[in-house]
Design a protein around this motif. Sequence first.
Motif, PDB file in Angstrom:
ATOM      1  N   ILE A   1       0.837  -1.208   0.000  1.00 46.42           N
ATOM      2  CA  ILE A   1       0.000   0.000   0.000  1.00 46.42           C
ATOM      3  C   ILE A   1       0.868   1.252   0.000  1.00 46.42           C
ATOM      4  CG2 ILE A   1      -1.634   1.351   1.381  1.00 46.42           C
ATOM      5  CD1 ILE A   1      -2.965  -1.284   2.176  1.00 46.42           C
TER       6      ILE A   1
ATOM      7  N   ALA B   1      -5.678   0.936  -1.989  1.00 51.24           N
ATOM      8  CA  ALA B   1      -5.737   0.219  -0.712  1.00 51.24           C
ATOM      9  C   ALA B   1      -6.826  -0.854  -0.733  1.00 51.24           C
ATOM     10  CB  ALA B   1      -5.977   1.202   0.432  1.00 51.24           C
TER      11      ALA B   1
ATOM     12  N   GLY C   1      -3.438  -0.233   5.907  1.00 49.40           N
ATOM     13  CA  GLY C   1      -3.913   0.900   5.122  1.00 49.40           C
ATOM     14  C   GLY C   1      -3.671   2.226   5.825  1.00 49.40           C
TER      15      GLY C   1
ATOM     16  N   ALA D   1      -8.850  -0.168   2.935  1.00 46.65           N
ATOM     17  CA  ALA D   1      -8.254  -1.498   3.087  1.00 46.65           C
ATOM     18  C   ALA D   1      -9.178  -2.422   3.881  1.00 46.65           C
ATOM     19  CB  ALA D   1      -6.889  -1.390   3.763  1.00 46.65           C
TER      20      ALA D   1
END
Length: 125
Positions: free
Chosen positions: A7, A27, A45, A101
């Motif tokens: 990420i 993400a 994330g 995420a």
Amino acid sequence: MLLFLLILIAAAVAQVFLPWWCIVPVAFLLALWVGRTGGKAFLAGFFGVGLGWLVLAIWLNGQNNSVLAHRVAELLPLSGSIALLLLVTMVVGGVVGGLAALSGCWLRQAVWRPTLAPEPVTGTQ
């Protein structure tokens, strides 16, 4: 750790060519692909995007001798504190990346349930 690094790198590269909100699909898709648990995906994330934004904000702040950051910190209720502005920048980016995420990981868990192995059959009944 792998998701965090993916990420961090992918969001940093994507933001060079795309608008700021490109961190959301980056993400989301990476957590959909690699994410295992919701908590770890959120943290990956949060820190992946948050750290990326913090480093970029510090670099941009150094490029203009803190003039722009000081003016923005005066406009916001931060008493002109550049450090607080950098912290707010990191937290906002981190929350956006973390929630993206987390959403990707939850979609993975909802769609791709692991198949359970059949229980072994014993000879007694």
